[in-house]
Enzyme design. Structure first.
Site, PDB file in Angstrom:
ATOM      1  N   ARG A 113       0.546  -1.182   0.090  1.00 55.04           N
ATOM      2  CA  ARG A 113       0.327   0.640   0.086  1.00 55.04           C
ATOM      3  C   ARG A 113       1.106   0.879   0.062  1.00 55.04           C
ATOM      4  NH1 ARG A 113      -3.417  -3.015  -1.655  1.00 55.04           N
ATOM      5  NH2 ARG A 113      -5.620  -3.002  -0.624  1.00 55.04           N
ATOM      6  N   GLU A 146      -3.505   7.052  -4.944  1.00 55.65           N
ATOM      7  CA  GLU A 146      -3.483   7.035  -6.510  1.00 55.65           C
ATOM      8  C   GLU A 146      -4.104   7.401  -6.800  1.00 55.65           C
ATOM      9  OE1 GLU A 146      -3.483   2.739  -5.402  1.00 55.65           O
ATOM     10  OE2 GLU A 146      -1.506   2.840  -5.449  1.00 55.65           O
ATOM     11  N   HIS A 200      -0.527   0.150  -9.506  1.00 56.11           N
ATOM     12  CA  HIS A 200      -1.102  -0.867  -8.639  1.00 56.11           C
ATOM     13  C   HIS A 200      -1.751  -2.663  -9.640  1.00 56.11           C
ATOM     14  CE1 HIS A 200      -3.585  -1.209  -4.720  1.00 56.11           C
ATOM     15  NE2 HIS A 200      -3.511  -2.697  -4.726  1.00 56.11           N
TER      16      HIS A 200
HETATM   17  C1  DGY Z   1      -4.849  -6.343  -2.762  1.00 57.30           C
HETATM   18  O1  DGY Z   1      -5.951  -7.416  -3.190  1.00 57.30           O
HETATM   19  O2  DGY Z   1      -5.543  -5.695  -1.777  1.00 57.30           O
HETATM   20  C2  DGY Z   1      -4.485  -5.385  -3.999  1.00 57.30           C
HETATM   21  O3  DGY Z   1      -3.455  -4.455  -3.754  1.00 57.30           O
HETATM   22  C3  DGY Z   1      -5.065  -5.382  -5.216  1.00 57.30           C
HETATM   23  O4  DGY Z   1      -5.329  -6.704  -5.996  1.00 57.30           O
END
Ligand code: DGY
Length: 328
Positions: free
Chosen positions: A243, A272, A291
């Site tokens: 993240r 983002e 991402h």
């Molecule tokens: C998640 O699943 O948390 C990812 O960041 C996106 O697939």
């Protein structure tokens, strides 16, 4: 199973058919058809009176969301393994079940972290830009020098499924020594990979590559800041596929610009999408993807199926397949 045909559900974006069909065939579902998420006002309007909502990581599910949805809301099924977009404490207090999609994206995410590690260490994107700009005049003995992977030390922050998968790749492929920082000891990582659990500062000081796989919460937010980068080796590569807010973006920019660390590979940014005037975009030693770590056929199909199963189970009062706030 309970008849769910009258159950009102909002799906905040199109997801793969493998899951979407299950939802639309089982209940009274409305699916947001646009490629961009609904704005906040529209989202709140759509969820009013719903018993279930299938959300994405871009949807903020907070007390306001739950108030507007109403007391009949039974389940929020997140199409992601991470659920930092959801106020789980508040959902639990209201008896709303929360689901996520772990497991099916583990390998794809570790693959992406590894791709970013190699791309940043070996300056691949910078080299491609060099070629495309017409600067390739000869084979250069001193040009484009990157970092070695073989025998290096990998520091994993967050030794869960994805961290372990990344560590396996790096040890199996390049014989890397594995250090990790986590609140829990990983018996598997220690037994299988000889991984050593260390404090954060030791991991920063000893690692050639630091790869982040922890969840985002008030304790981990901003843990990669100026002070942390200053403790890393000047040859180190930082990889974040978890993240964006785990790193302080301005501090990362300055560390990369000033040679405090060698390079970074990011699949996530803060915010983002990254702002187009973010100075990180001007640096040759920062590889950035939008991402996409879970963006493979089997991961996204698997996520869709789990998210659908979680939603339908929550609507019918059954245990969720992947249940974030499962009662003790
Ligand atoms: C998640 O699943 O948390 C990812 O960041 C996106 O697939």
């Amino acid at each position: 199973m309970t008849d769910l045909h009258d159950a009102r559900v909002f799906v905040t974006r199109r997801i793969p058919e493998a899951g979407l069909r299950k939802v639309t065939e089982s209940c009274a579902a409305e699916v947001w058809p646009e490629p961009l998420p609904p704005g906040r006002e529209i989202l709140l309007d759509k969820i009013r009176g719903c018993q279930g909502v299938l959300t994405l990581l871009t949807d903020r599910v907070d007390a306001e969301f739950m108030d507007v949805a109403g007391p009949q809301l039974r389940v929020v099924s997140n199409f992601a393994v991470g659920y930092n977009n959801i106020d789980v404490v508040e959902a639990t207090r209201r008896g709303i079940r929360v689901g996520n999609t772990p497991g099916v994206l583990t390998d794809a995410t570790a693959d992406m972290a590894l791709a970013l590690l190699i791309a940043a260490a070996r300056r691949i994107v910078e080299a491609q830009d060099f070629v495309r700009a017409g600067h390739w005049k000869t084979w250069e003995p001193l040009g484009h020098i990157g970092q070695d992977l073989t025998g290096a030390t990998l520091g994993i922050v967050g030794m869960g499924r994805i961290g372990l998968s990344m560590a396996r790749r790096c040890q199996g492929g390049w014989g890397m020594r594995i250090l990790y920082h986590d609140q829990y000891a990983s018996e598997t990582a220690e037994r299988e990979l000889g991984a050593r659990q260390v404090d954060f500062d030791t991991l920063l000081a000893e690692s050639d590559f630091v790869s982040v796989h922890t969840d985002l919460n008030p304790t981990t937010q901003g843990m990669f800041n100026r002070a942390a980068f200053a403790k890393m080796k000047p040859t180190a590569v930082f990889v974040n596929s978890a993240r964006g807010p785990l790193h302080v973006q301005r501090d990362l920019y300055e560390a990369l610009r000033d040679g405090v660390i060698f390079a970074a590979g990011l699949d996530v940014t803060d915010p983002e999408p990254i702002l187009l005037d973010d100075p990180l975009l001007t640096l040759p030693n920062c590889v950035i993807a939008p991402h996409i770590a879970s963006a493979t056929v089997s991961s996204r199909n698997g996520m869709a199926e789990i998210a659908a199963d979680n939603l339908l189970a929550g609507l019918s009062g059954q245990p969720l397949r992947c249940w974030v706030n499962r009662p003790e």
